[in-house]
Design a protein around this motif. Sequence first.
Motif, PDB file in Angstrom:
ATOM      1  N   GLY A   1      10.437  33.465  32.889  1.00  0.00           N
ATOM      2  CA  GLY A   1      10.375  32.655  31.670  1.00  0.00           C
ATOM      3  C   GLY A   1      11.191  33.215  30.525  1.00  0.00           C
ATOM      4  N   ASP A   2      10.826  32.745  29.342  1.00  0.00           N
ATOM      5  CA  ASP A   2      11.547  33.056  28.105  1.00  0.00           C
ATOM      6  C   ASP A   2      10.788  34.161  27.370  1.00  0.00           C
ATOM      7  N   ILE A   3      11.438  35.273  27.115  1.00  0.00           N
ATOM      8  CA  ILE A   3      10.753  36.438  26.525  1.00  0.00           C
ATOM      9  C   ILE A   3      10.267  36.158  25.103  1.00  0.00           C
ATOM     10  N   THR A   4      10.877  35.211  24.411  1.00  0.00           N
ATOM     11  CA  THR A   4      10.440  34.936  23.032  1.00  0.00           C
ATOM     12  C   THR A   4       9.036  34.318  23.000  1.00  0.00           C
TER      13      THR A   4
ATOM     14  N   ASN B   1      14.815  43.616  23.224  1.00  0.00           N
ATOM     15  CA  ASN B   1      16.023  42.803  23.156  1.00  0.00           C
ATOM     16  C   ASN B   1      17.173  43.558  23.810  1.00  0.00           C
ATOM     17  N   ALA B   2      17.946  42.875  24.643  1.00  0.00           N
ATOM     18  CA  ALA B   2      19.187  43.453  25.178  1.00  0.00           C
ATOM     19  C   ALA B   2      20.279  43.161  24.166  1.00  0.00           C
ATOM     20  N   ALA B   3      20.407  44.065  23.195  1.00  0.00           N
ATOM     21  CA  ALA B   3      21.312  43.854  22.064  1.00  0.00           C
ATOM     22  C   ALA B   3      22.705  44.384  22.387  1.00  0.00           C
TER      23      ALA B   3
ATOM     24  N   GLY C   1      24.961  36.514  22.390  1.00  0.00           N
ATOM     25  CA  GLY C   1      24.499  35.429  23.250  1.00  0.00           C
ATOM     26  C   GLY C   1      23.281  35.867  24.042  1.00  0.00           C
ATOM     27  N   GLY C   2      22.974  35.127  25.080  1.00  0.00           N
ATOM     28  CA  GLY C   2      21.902  35.485  26.009  1.00  0.00           C
ATOM     29  C   GLY C   2      20.567  35.699  25.327  1.00  0.00           C
ATOM     30  N   VAL C   3      19.863  36.732  25.778  1.00  0.00           N
ATOM     31  CA  VAL C   3      18.518  36.982  25.265  1.00  0.00           C
ATOM     32  C   VAL C   3      18.569  37.381  23.782  1.00  0.00           C
ATOM     33  N   ASP C   4      19.618  38.065  23.384  1.00  0.00           N
ATOM     34  CA  ASP C   4      19.813  38.470  21.985  1.00  0.00           C
ATOM     35  C   ASP C   4      19.850  37.224  21.082  1.00  0.00           C
ATOM     36  N   GLY C   5      20.660  36.257  21.485  1.00  0.00           N
ATOM     37  CA  GLY C   5      20.762  35.015  20.718  1.00  0.00           C
ATOM     38  C   GLY C   5      19.428  34.290  20.664  1.00  0.00           C
ATOM     39  N   ALA C   6      18.731  34.269  21.802  1.00  0.00           N
ATOM     40  CA  ALA C   6      17.442  33.561  21.866  1.00  0.00           C
ATOM     41  C   ALA C   6      16.413  34.213  20.937  1.00  0.00           C
ATOM     42  N   ILE C   7      16.391  35.539  20.903  1.00  0.00           N
ATOM     43  CA  ILE C   7      15.411  36.249  20.062  1.00  0.00           C
ATOM     44  C   ILE C   7      15.716  36.019  18.577  1.00  0.00           C
TER      45      ILE C   7
ATOM     46  N   PRO D   1      13.333  42.297  29.114  1.00  0.00           N
ATOM     47  CA  PRO D   1      14.212  41.372  29.842  1.00  0.00           C
ATOM     48  C   PRO D   1      14.987  42.191  30.881  1.00  0.00           C
ATOM     49  N   ASN D   2      15.824  41.549  31.659  1.00  0.00           N
ATOM     50  CA  ASN D   2      16.600  42.258  32.683  1.00  0.00           C
ATOM     51  C   ASN D   2      17.898  42.760  32.035  1.00  0.00           C
ATOM     52  N   ILE D   3      17.753  43.882  31.334  1.00  0.00           N
ATOM     53  CA  ILE D   3      18.829  44.429  30.500  1.00  0.00           C
ATOM     54  C   ILE D   3      20.133  44.593  31.304  1.00  0.00           C
ATOM     55  N   SER D   4      21.214  44.198  30.705  1.00  0.00           N
ATOM     56  CA  SER D   4      22.590  44.356  31.237  1.00  0.00           C
ATOM     57  C   SER D   4      22.953  43.410  32.383  1.00  0.00           C
ATOM     58  N   THR D   5      22.009  42.571  32.837  1.00  0.00           N
ATOM     59  CA  THR D   5      22.332  41.762  34.028  1.00  0.00           C
ATOM     60  C   THR D   5      22.910  40.385  33.701  1.00  0.00           C
ATOM     61  N   GLY D   6      23.152  40.138  32.407  1.00  0.00           N
ATOM     62  CA  GLY D   6      23.767  38.863  32.019  1.00  0.00           C
ATOM     63  C   GLY D   6      25.245  39.076  31.737  1.00  0.00           C
ATOM     64  N   ILE D   7      25.580  38.956  30.481  1.00  0.00           N
ATOM     65  CA  ILE D   7      26.983  39.088  30.058  1.00  0.00           C
ATOM     66  C   ILE D   7      27.552  40.453  30.463  1.00  0.00           C
ATOM     67  N   TYR D   8      26.718  41.487  30.519  1.00  0.00           N
ATOM     68  CA  TYR D   8      27.196  42.836  30.842  1.00  0.00           C
ATOM     69  C   TYR D   8      27.368  43.086  32.342  1.00  0.00           C
ATOM     70  N   ASN D   9      26.938  42.080  33.149  1.00  0.00           N
ATOM     71  CA  ASN D   9      27.368  42.046  34.553  1.00  0.00           C
ATOM     72  C   ASN D   9      26.913  43.184  35.473  1.00  0.00           C
TER      73      ASN D   9
ATOM     74  N   CYS E   1      11.743  37.720  33.725  1.00  0.00           N
ATOM     75  CA  CYS E   1      12.992  37.285  34.362  1.00  0.00           C
ATOM     76  C   CYS E   1      13.281  35.850  33.954  1.00  0.00           C
ATOM     77  N   TYR E   2      14.484  35.634  33.519  1.00  0.00           N
ATOM     78  CA  TYR E   2      14.869  34.305  33.043  1.00  0.00           C
ATOM     79  C   TYR E   2      15.410  33.464  34.189  1.00  0.00           C
ATOM     80  N   ASP E   3      15.985  34.133  35.183  1.00  0.00           N
ATOM     81  CA  ASP E   3      16.570  33.395  36.310  1.00  0.00           C
ATOM     82  C   ASP E   3      15.825  33.739  37.605  1.00  0.00           C
ATOM     83  N   TYR E   4      15.877  32.804  38.554  1.00  0.00           N
ATOM     84  CA  TYR E   4      15.149  32.990  39.810  1.00  0.00           C
ATOM     85  C   TYR E   4      15.686  34.145  40.633  1.00  0.00           C
ATOM     86  N   GLU E   5      16.978  34.397  40.518  1.00  0.00           N
ATOM     87  CA  GLU E   5      17.553  35.489  41.306  1.00  0.00           C
ATOM     88  C   GLU E   5      16.886  36.815  40.917  1.00  0.00           C
ATOM     89  N   ASN E   6      16.842  37.091  39.622  1.00  0.00           N
ATOM     90  CA  ASN E   6      16.175  38.314  39.169  1.00  0.00           C
ATOM     91  C   ASN E   6      14.686  38.294  39.511  1.00  0.00           C
ATOM     92  N   PHE E   7      14.054  37.160  39.309  1.00  0.00           N
ATOM     93  CA  PHE E   7      12.615  37.059  39.571  1.00  0.00           C
ATOM     94  C   PHE E   7      12.315  37.428  41.028  1.00  0.00           C
TER      95      PHE E   7
HETATM   96  P1  ADP Z   1      23.357  41.773  28.588  1.00  0.00           P
HETATM   97  O1  ADP Z   1      24.498  41.704  27.622  1.00  0.00           O
HETATM   98  O2  ADP Z   1      22.533  43.027  28.436  1.00  0.00           O
HETATM   99  O3  ADP Z   1      23.778  41.485  29.988  1.00  0.00           O
HETATM  100  P2  ADP Z   1      22.197  39.072  28.389  1.00  0.00           P
HETATM  101  O4  ADP Z   1      21.369  38.529  27.299  1.00  0.00           O
HETATM  102  O5  ADP Z   1      23.504  38.435  28.666  1.00  0.00           O
HETATM  103  O6  ADP Z   1      22.352  40.634  28.061  1.00  0.00           O
HETATM  104  O7  ADP Z   1      21.381  39.083  29.739  1.00  0.00           O
HETATM  105  C1  ADP Z   1      20.303  39.938  30.015  1.00  0.00           C
HETATM  106  C2  ADP Z   1      19.272  39.161  30.817  1.00  0.00           C
HETATM  107  O8  ADP Z   1      18.505  38.361  29.930  1.00  0.00           O
HETATM  108  C3  ADP Z   1      19.869  38.222  31.841  1.00  0.00           C
HETATM  109  O9  ADP Z   1      19.186  38.409  33.087  1.00  0.00           O
HETATM  110  C4  ADP Z   1      19.583  36.826  31.272  1.00  0.00           C
HETATM  111  O10 ADP Z   1      19.353  35.877  32.302  1.00  0.00           O
HETATM  112  C5  ADP Z   1      18.305  37.097  30.500  1.00  0.00           C
HETATM  113  N1  ADP Z   1      17.929  36.140  29.447  1.00  0.00           N
HETATM  114  C6  ADP Z   1      18.690  35.261  28.770  1.00  0.00           C
HETATM  115  N2  ADP Z   1      17.928  34.568  27.880  1.00  0.00           N
HETATM  116  C7  ADP Z   1      16.655  35.019  28.019  1.00  0.00           C
HETATM  117  C8  ADP Z   1      15.391  34.710  27.407  1.00  0.00           C
HETATM  118  N3  ADP Z   1      15.280  33.779  26.468  1.00  0.00           N
HETATM  119  N4  ADP Z   1      14.290  35.387  27.831  1.00  0.00           N
HETATM  120  C9  ADP Z   1      14.385  36.344  28.773  1.00  0.00           C
HETATM  121  N5  ADP Z   1      15.526  36.692  29.380  1.00  0.00           N
HETATM  122  C10 ADP Z   1      16.658  36.050  29.004  1.00  0.00           C
END
Ligand code: ADP
Length: 170
Positions: A7-10, A19-21, A29-35, A116-124, A155-161
């Motif tokens: 789900g959504d950490i917020t 926050n993965a800042a 973007g990503g979780v940072d933007g959402a928070i 959240p799953n730190i570094s697994t989004g934009i940071y790849n 976990c926001y995505d099913y793959e991580n979950f």
């Molecule tokens: P990073 O730059 O550390 O990779 P991201 O925000 O791009 O940070 O991604 C980190 C993880 O957070 C990813 O697995 C992404 O799917 C997840 N994520 C994105 N939005 C949310 C949210 N609202 N709540 C929880 N996790 C989220």
Amino acid sequence: MIDLIKGDITKVETQAIVNAANTSLLGGGGVDGAIHKAGGNRILEECYKIRNKQGGCKVGNAVITNSGNLSCDFIIHTVGPKWNGGKSKEIELLEKSYENSLKLAIENNIKSIAFPNISTGIYNFPKEKAAEIAINTIKKFLLKKDALEKIVFVCYDYENFNIYKKLLKK
Ligand code: ADP
């Protein structure tokens, strides 16, 4: 003690959420933007103050702020490493992100925390490797310090979950 949700950490009701800042602490973007979007301007204002004092946040470190409009009490902002093929100390730095977030939680008398799953989004960062690091670092930390009562992996995505579900069963 360790929970897993998809789900959504917020929306999570732990005392602190992580926050993965990025190093600027000014949102992204990503979780940072959402928070920042859900929490409103008070969080960003405190990030600016921290920036003025110490110039942002280094990779692997963590800082703590208020939670603005969110229902938790604190946001812990940590900066995970960008994946660069594994040769730039990414593993150590991701461990440090989790450890330093937990240390800040304990210093602030926090009992429950969501990651959240730190570094697994934009940071790849490769997701399975990142999940192993997250789980092992947290378990190791909990063995040494038992002040925390609840840790939630969000976990926001099913793959991580699905990766976390598999690894936490072991
Ligand atoms: P990073 O730059 O550390 O990779 P991201 O925000 O791009 O940070 O991604 C980190 C993880 O957070 C990813 O697995 C992404 O799917 C997840 N994520 C994105 N939005 C949310 C949210 N609202 N709540 C929880 N996790 C989220």
